[in-house]
Design an enzyme around this catalytic site. Structure first.
Site, PDB file in Angstrom:
ATOM      1  N   TYR A   1     -10.770   1.442  11.023  1.00 48.72           N
ATOM      2  CA  TYR A   1     -12.009   1.710  10.134  1.00 48.72           C
ATOM      3  C   TYR A   1     -12.398   0.612   9.176  1.00 48.72           C
ATOM      4  O   TYR A   1     -13.324   1.138   8.507  1.00 48.72           O
ATOM      5  CB  TYR A   1     -12.005   3.368   9.518  1.00 48.72           C
ATOM      6  CG  TYR A   1     -10.652   3.489   8.789  1.00 48.72           C
ATOM      7  CD1 TYR A   1     -10.556   3.067   7.454  1.00 48.72           C
ATOM      8  CD2 TYR A   1      -9.887   4.124   9.243  1.00 48.72           C
ATOM      9  CE1 TYR A   1      -9.592   3.360   6.579  1.00 48.72           C
ATOM     10  CE2 TYR A   1      -8.656   4.390   8.468  1.00 48.72           C
ATOM     11  CZ  TYR A   1      -8.505   4.083   7.227  1.00 48.72           C
ATOM     12  OH  TYR A   1      -7.311   4.036   6.475  1.00 48.72           O
ATOM     13  N   LYS A   2     -11.516  -0.358   9.039  1.00 49.34           N
ATOM     14  CA  LYS A   2     -12.110  -1.130   7.798  1.00 49.34           C
ATOM     15  C   LYS A   2     -12.758  -2.306   8.434  1.00 49.34           C
ATOM     16  O   LYS A   2     -13.947  -2.013   9.048  1.00 49.34           O
ATOM     17  CB  LYS A   2     -10.585  -1.829   7.410  1.00 49.34           C
ATOM     18  CG  LYS A   2     -10.090  -0.523   6.278  1.00 49.34           C
ATOM     19  CD  LYS A   2      -8.646  -1.000   5.768  1.00 49.34           C
ATOM     20  CE  LYS A   2      -8.019   0.103   5.015  1.00 49.34           C
ATOM     21  NZ  LYS A   2      -6.823  -0.039   4.769  1.00 49.34           N
TER      22      LYS A   2
ATOM     23  N   PHE B   1       0.763  -1.322  -0.085  1.00 49.72           N
ATOM     24  CA  PHE B   1       0.065   0.070   0.018  1.00 49.72           C
ATOM     25  C   PHE B   1       0.954   1.254  -0.039  1.00 49.72           C
ATOM     26  O   PHE B   1       1.843   1.256   0.808  1.00 49.72           O
ATOM     27  CB  PHE B   1      -0.880  -0.060   1.314  1.00 49.72           C
ATOM     28  CG  PHE B   1      -1.939   0.957   1.108  1.00 49.72           C
ATOM     29  CD1 PHE B   1      -2.879   0.789   0.327  1.00 49.72           C
ATOM     30  CD2 PHE B   1      -1.971   1.979   2.006  1.00 49.72           C
ATOM     31  CE1 PHE B   1      -4.138   1.787   0.287  1.00 49.72           C
ATOM     32  CE2 PHE B   1      -3.047   3.008   1.931  1.00 49.72           C
ATOM     33  CZ  PHE B   1      -3.985   2.836   1.286  1.00 49.72           C
TER      34      PHE B   1
ATOM     35  N   ASP C   1       1.775  -5.072   8.374  1.00 49.93           N
ATOM     36  CA  ASP C   1       0.755  -4.363   8.500  1.00 49.93           C
ATOM     37  C   ASP C   1      -0.665  -5.266   8.485  1.00 49.93           C
ATOM     38  O   ASP C   1      -0.717  -6.069   7.501  1.00 49.93           O
ATOM     39  CB  ASP C   1       0.761  -3.416   7.413  1.00 49.93           C
ATOM     40  CG  ASP C   1      -0.297  -2.175   7.013  1.00 49.93           C
ATOM     41  OD1 ASP C   1      -1.432  -2.509   7.909  1.00 49.93           O
ATOM     42  OD2 ASP C   1      -0.059  -1.162   6.655  1.00 49.93           O
TER      43      ASP C   1
ATOM     44  N   ARG D   1     -12.965  -4.379  -6.831  1.00 52.20           N
ATOM     45  CA  ARG D   1     -12.494  -4.942  -5.410  1.00 52.20           C
ATOM     46  C   ARG D   1     -13.856  -5.131  -4.611  1.00 52.20           C
ATOM     47  O   ARG D   1     -14.345  -4.361  -4.404  1.00 52.20           O
ATOM     48  CB  ARG D   1     -11.475  -4.212  -4.675  1.00 52.20           C
ATOM     49  CG  ARG D   1     -10.934  -4.442  -3.468  1.00 52.20           C
ATOM     50  CD  ARG D   1      -9.866  -3.729  -2.865  1.00 52.20           C
ATOM     51  NE  ARG D   1     -10.401  -2.668  -2.264  1.00 52.20           N
ATOM     52  CZ  ARG D   1      -9.668  -1.916  -1.409  1.00 52.20           C
ATOM     53  NH1 ARG D   1      -8.592  -2.194  -0.778  1.00 52.20           N
ATOM     54  NH2 ARG D   1     -10.324  -0.709  -0.895  1.00 52.20           N
TER      55      ARG D   1
HETATM   56  C1  LIG Z   1      -6.000   1.438   4.713  1.00 52.44           C
HETATM   57  C2  LIG Z   1      -4.550   1.120   4.825  1.00 52.44           C
HETATM   58  C3  LIG Z   1      -3.653   2.058   5.591  1.00 52.44           C
HETATM   59  C4  LIG Z   1      -4.313   3.263   6.057  1.00 52.44           C
HETATM   60  O1  LIG Z   1      -3.581   4.311   6.671  1.00 52.44           O
HETATM   61  P1  LIG Z   1      -4.119   5.384   7.255  1.00 52.44           P
HETATM   62  O2  LIG Z   1      -3.132   5.901   7.716  1.00 52.44           O
HETATM   63  O3  LIG Z   1      -5.327   5.159   8.099  1.00 52.44           O
HETATM   64  O4  LIG Z   1      -4.673   6.446   6.140  1.00 52.44           O
HETATM   65  C5  LIG Z   1      -2.647   1.834   5.757  1.00 52.44           C
HETATM   66  N1  LIG Z   1      -1.759   0.504   5.109  1.00 52.44           N
HETATM   67  C6  LIG Z   1      -2.418  -0.288   4.498  1.00 52.44           C
HETATM   68  C7  LIG Z   1      -1.791  -1.405   3.880  1.00 52.44           C
HETATM   69  C8  LIG Z   1      -3.882  -0.074   4.413  1.00 52.44           C
HETATM   70  O5  LIG Z   1      -4.452  -0.996   3.465  1.00 52.44           O
END
Ligand SMILES: *Cc1c(COP(=O)(O)O)cnc(C)c1O
Length: 398
Positions: A210-211, A114, A185, A357
């Site tokens: 939040y996921k 990501f 992560d 997705r």
């Molecule tokens: C959703 C996600 C994030 C989100 O990071 P934020 O700091 O909350 O914006 C980070 N890493 C991965 C792999 C994600 O899927």
């Protein structure tokens, strides 16, 4: 409906007629969140004002919710703290990891990780100004790329585009065999599938609130530091709430014992209260049962889409054990197709360059939702409904 969805679906506020396959981007609203947050606002903040920090235990909330998340990810009480965003926690723990291996200069990850994970690492390396470098390879080249220069290997367990699942135990063992620190992560893992950080021997981890944890938009994230490293690590962001005695107002920083040093500033209490409701809801479910339901639903979705939408190409691993809780397909008109689907009440999302997705969160998704999604998807493709100017116009957030 699956047994799980029958039990839990009514605990969420989901609009009538909507099939929500984007719980992996923003989990839906648990009904109990509304009343809990209202209570914290009116009954705690409104009535007891600043005394709420003690009276209602606000000060302990980051650790209390962290201990609950620990149960979802194979960690022990005192190993998980809720704080900041995933990006900031990554900065903190990547910095701590580099301080654990001062003689090494490489931060290793995969090219498809990501973007924020990679951007944060890049910024940290530049800030340090000591010749640290980010090394990126393909997912299946990671293990071979771990050498004696690698200070930290950092990976997202479930790929955000394809849903491909890393073998956490095997990669962690490979990192340790070469003396590297392993940071996971769990953004698309926590609350979506069983995670066992202890069994894998992972050193550090971060994850998102939040996921799949259904904590609400911008919910605080979490971080994990394995017990035996907690007294050893040096945090690069040393704020007053990570101090051993925040209310002594000393002039110099001293690390709080244990995971306490991972806090930086004042926690967002309203968001934490909302996150706690989402986590409590997940803790009521059996995560193994959740995984079985997720796999059954994903298999049903893949079979249906492949039978009825030949233009879509599966980009998720076909083998369920190698997938997280999402299914992705590729199509050159992916963005417009997703927009046309949303217009029909089926909410998935699009990830550049061409990926559709679909997140499968079995607490509120059952067979009926999967079948409806397949039906709408095939109608959008057969009737070329996506081929309208309004569906091609890119919004700021995809
Ligand atoms: C959703 C996600 C994030 C989100 O990071 P934020 O700091 O909350 O914006 C980070 N890493 C991965 C792999 C994600 O899927």
């Amino acid at each position: 409906m699956t047994v799980l969805a029958a039990r839990f679906r009514d605990r969420f506020l989901l609009p009538e007629g909507v099939v929500y396959l984007d719980g992996n981007s923003l989990g839906p609203l648990p009904k109990a969140t509304t009343s809990r947050v209202a209570e914290v606002i009116k009954g705690e903040w409104g009535r007891d004002l600043v005394t709420s920090w003690n009276k209602h235990g606000w000060i302990d909330l980051p650790r209390r919710v962290g201990d609950k998340i620990a149960r979802l990810i194979g960690a022990a009480p005192g190993e998980v703290m809720v704080a900041d965003s995933t990006s900031i926690n990554l900065f903190k723990l990547l910095g701590a990891a580099l301080a654990l291996r001062p003689e090494r200069r490489v931060l290793l990850s995969e090219r498809g990780n990501f973007p924020t994970d990679l951007y944060v690492a890049e910024g940290l390396a530049a800030l340090l100004g000591q010749g640290h470098a980010l090394k990126l390879v393909e997912a299946d080249e990671i293990v071979a790329a771990i050498d004696d220069d690698v200070a930290v290997v950092f990976l997202t367990e479930v790929d955000y585009r394809t849903g491909r699942l890393h073998d956490m135990a095997a990669v962690t063992a490979a990192a340790h065999a070469r003396g590297a620190v392993m940071l996971w992560d769990l953004a698309h893992s926590a609350g979506a599938l069983p995670v066992d950080l202890h069994a894998a021997g992972a050193n550090l981890a971060v994850g998102c609130g939040y996921k799949y944890l259904n904590g609400g938009p911008g919910a605080p994230a979490f971080l994990y530091v394995r017990q035996d490293l907690q007294e050893e690590i040096r945090m690069p962001l040393t704020g007053w709430l990570g101090h051993a005695a925040p209310f002594a107002f000393e002039s110099g920083w001293r690390a709080a014992p244990g995971i306490g040093r991972a806090l930086v500033g004042t926690p967002p209490i309203l968001s934490l209260a909302a996150l706690e409701v989402g986590v409590d809801l997940l803790l009521e479910a059996d995560i193994e049962e959740l995984r079985r339901a997720s796999i059954a639903l994903a298999e049903r979705f893949i079979a249906g889409v492949e039978a009825r939408c030949p233009a879509l190409r599966l980009v998720s691993p076909r083998e369920p054990a190698r997938r997280g809780s999402q299914v992705s397909f590729a199509h050159p008109e992916g963005y417009a197709i997703v927009q046309a689907l949303i217009a029909r009440g089926v909410i998935g999302d699009f990830r550049a360059p061409d990926i559709l997705r679909f997140g499968i969160a079995p607490l509120f998704i059952g067979e009926a939702e999967i079948d409806a999604a397949i039906g709408h998807l095939s109608a959008v493709l057969e009737r070329r409904e996506w081929d309208r100017p309004e569906y091609r116009k890119r919004a700021a957030v995809t």
